[in-house]
Motif scaffolding. Structure first.
Motif, mmCIF file in Angstrom:
data_model
loop_
_atom_site.group_PDB
_atom_site.id
_atom_site.type_symbol
_atom_site.label_atom_id
_atom_site.label_comp_id
_atom_site.label_asym_id
_atom_site.label_seq_id
_atom_site.Cartn_x
_atom_site.Cartn_y
_atom_site.Cartn_z
ATOM 1 N N GLN A 155 57.482 53.361 99.788
ATOM 2 C CA GLN A 155 56.766 53.060 100.543
ATOM 3 C C GLN A 155 56.732 51.315 101.003
ATOM 4 O O GLN A 155 56.558 50.831 102.108
ATOM 5 C CB GLN A 155 55.241 53.345 100.112
ATOM 6 N N LYS A 156 57.201 50.719 99.751
ATOM 7 C CA LYS A 156 57.261 49.061 100.019
ATOM 8 C C LYS A 156 58.456 48.772 101.170
ATOM 9 O O LYS A 156 58.113 48.041 102.084
ATOM 10 C CB LYS A 156 57.550 48.478 98.918
ATOM 11 N N SER A 182 57.602 49.939 104.665
ATOM 12 C CA SER A 182 56.620 49.525 105.291
ATOM 13 C C SER A 182 57.294 48.112 106.288
ATOM 14 O O SER A 182 56.713 47.679 106.950
ATOM 15 C CB SER A 182 55.569 48.694 104.531
ATOM 16 N N THR A 183 58.788 48.106 105.885
ATOM 17 C CA THR A 183 59.391 46.824 106.568
ATOM 18 C C THR A 183 59.987 47.449 107.700
ATOM 19 O O THR A 183 60.921 46.817 108.450
ATOM 20 C CB THR A 183 60.133 46.093 105.551
ATOM 21 N N PRO A 201 54.440 52.993 106.637
ATOM 22 C CA PRO A 201 54.857 53.871 105.613
ATOM 23 C C PRO A 201 53.873 55.220 105.403
ATOM 24 O O PRO A 201 53.017 55.251 105.685
ATOM 25 C CB PRO A 201 54.697 53.268 104.516
#
Lengths: 316, 316
Positions: free
Chosen positions: B261-262, B265-266, A271
């Motif tokens: 961002q969560k 991040s995947t 991210p």
């Protein structure tokens, strides 16, 4: 005075802007709609607002369906009684604010009056339904049907079943969305951000990096979309774009994959941090283009354009 | 019979489809255009094709400028003499195939006849000009002006100066692009893939991952764009979208950065592999939607839609 449609009844839970949009779409397809809200005053306001919107769509020449705005308005009623709202409904669309606690509490209520064949869909834009339906009796009848704002002119609907949603319920939701003139997609499993926001965040991440690395101004970054890439994407998706720009997507990959990978290897790995200093700089630039007191006018301009594009796309 | 415009002369080096598009855009703005190619037969073919295109734009109601298609056609001449083609030109647009060797060889020729105030721009779509202008006498007059296909209806032009390009040359190119009705952006430095392809590859990477991970069909992935996100991007860029969807982009980041961002991040970290098995599967799906013998019709459909959208956007 309310009228009864032969097509059946839709229950909308929550009379805010998204609830109102769903109601307008369903009456455009000839359904009866009952809009639930706790507060009678809020319901009155919503009903008046929907009547006004339908009239305005009629004036702009973008009202859906064969009925007049007046006839469509008569298909909508309000209710502060959740049981009465859901009675005999074939489909329930929940439109309450985006909070797990709120969704849990509302779905607990909806579960009480859910019948065997009823579909209960949430308009949730980022919370997957497995997070709030797991312990309910009718959890196999429940799923996400996420619209895009403004839903009347951006027809995409993301349908996301929970692991326990019945296939029949998912398929029926997709069929209904197609019938009412929306454009459903079906996610085969739950993923964070669903599909639209995942793609949107991929775009934002690269745009943010281009700005932060001093490659382009904010205005020029936005232009890449609305003067270039975005115009193409209004008609053709990213995969078909590759398919058409070579002899099929396999040939495209053969010709360009190496170059694409070379470019991608210079991306900031996700991210990325949306740092305050960069946000400050972009805000300053954008405020020069769209001053704070003109954002409302700009949003209306955007929605009017989306309406024109939708008309252009529906005509052929 | 050729006519002389008072606006000045543009030299187009290469008479393929991109060269022809540039010529149509420049004559739409009233410039004289001389199109260079080695082969006289190819020049004749290109001139006939441009006349046909301009006529067809006129019939469709999307011809640019105030002159008729016939008058515009008369502003174009062909030449197999590079020196004569460039003589008295204020601006030279190179449109030869995408190969460093080819660009080096052609720019070596152009360098010979370049004058003090002349701009020499390359239509290169991925090779930065520092890779082929470094050793030339007039390297300060040279830069990239990358159009998007089809340039007559997708006005974006990416202007990318080399580290040694004179600021005056970069600015003059941008002004000229604006004057002729294109939509220029200026990259402040060279980056791999320029801006449009960087953003496009970010999109493709996430779409590829969604497909490979079994989340969506190829058809549904494309729908995310053309029924949702892409329609919005036809009018509003990604940064302004954030700005309008909250009280400015700072407020947007405050509200949504953590969630974004969560989700990010995947993402599969770049560069992703465009593996043959996935390409095979996508190809099979897309071939069902657009069979191999219908790709030409589909491209014509796309270009016609882009023309309609451009008209819609230019009208207000």
């Amino acid at each position: 005075m309310a009228c009864k449609s032969e097509k059946g009844k839709i229950a909308i839970i929550g009379s805010g802007l998204i609830g109102q949009s769903w109601a307008a779409i369903f009456v455009g397809a000839g359904y009866n709609v009952t809009v639930y809200d706790i507060d009678d005053k809020q319901i009155e306001k919503a009903l008046a607002n929907m009547t006004k919107s339908l009239k305005s769509y009629e004036t702009q020449g973008c009202l859906r369906g064969n009925l007049s705005a007046e006839e469509q308005s008569k298909l909508i009623t309000g209710s502060h009684d959740i049981k009465a709202c859901m009675e005999n409904a074939i489909y329930v669309q929940e439109c309450v604010p985006e909070s797990i606690e709120m969704k849990k509490s509302v779905f607990g209520e909806l579960d009480k009056y859910c019948t065997k064949d009823m579909v209960i869909a949430s308009s949730s834009s980022c919370i997957n339904s497995s997070q709030f339906t797991e312990n309910l009796n009718h959890k196999t009848n429940m799923l996400i049907a996420h619209p895009v704002n403004p839903p009347y002119f951006l027809p995409l609907v993301e349908i996301i079943p929970a692991p326990w949603t019945a296939t029949e319920i998912t398929n029926r939701t997709r069929q209904l969305m197609e019938e009412i003139g929306q454009a459903p997609i079906t996610l085969k499993k739950e993923v964070p951000g669903f599909a639209l926001n995942r793609i949107q965040y991929a775009v934002i991440n690269e745009c943010w990096s281009l700005y932060k690395n001093g490659v382009l101004s904010a205005e020029d970054i936005d232009k890449v979309m609305y003067e270039g890439l975005g115009r193409r994407y209004a008609f053709i998706g990213p995969l078909e774009t590759m398919h058409l720009n070579a002899d099929g997507i396999k040939d495209y990959c053969k010709k360009y994959a190496e170059g694409m990978q070379k470019v991608s290897s210079t991306f900031t790995p996700p991210p990325i941090e949306y740092d305050a200093a960069t946000a400050d700089n972009i805000q300053e630039e954008l405020t020069n283009i769209v001053p704070a007191d003109q954002t409302q006018t700009r949003k209306e301009w955007r929605d009017e354009r989306l309406a024109q594009l939708d008309k252009l796309k529906r005509n052929k």
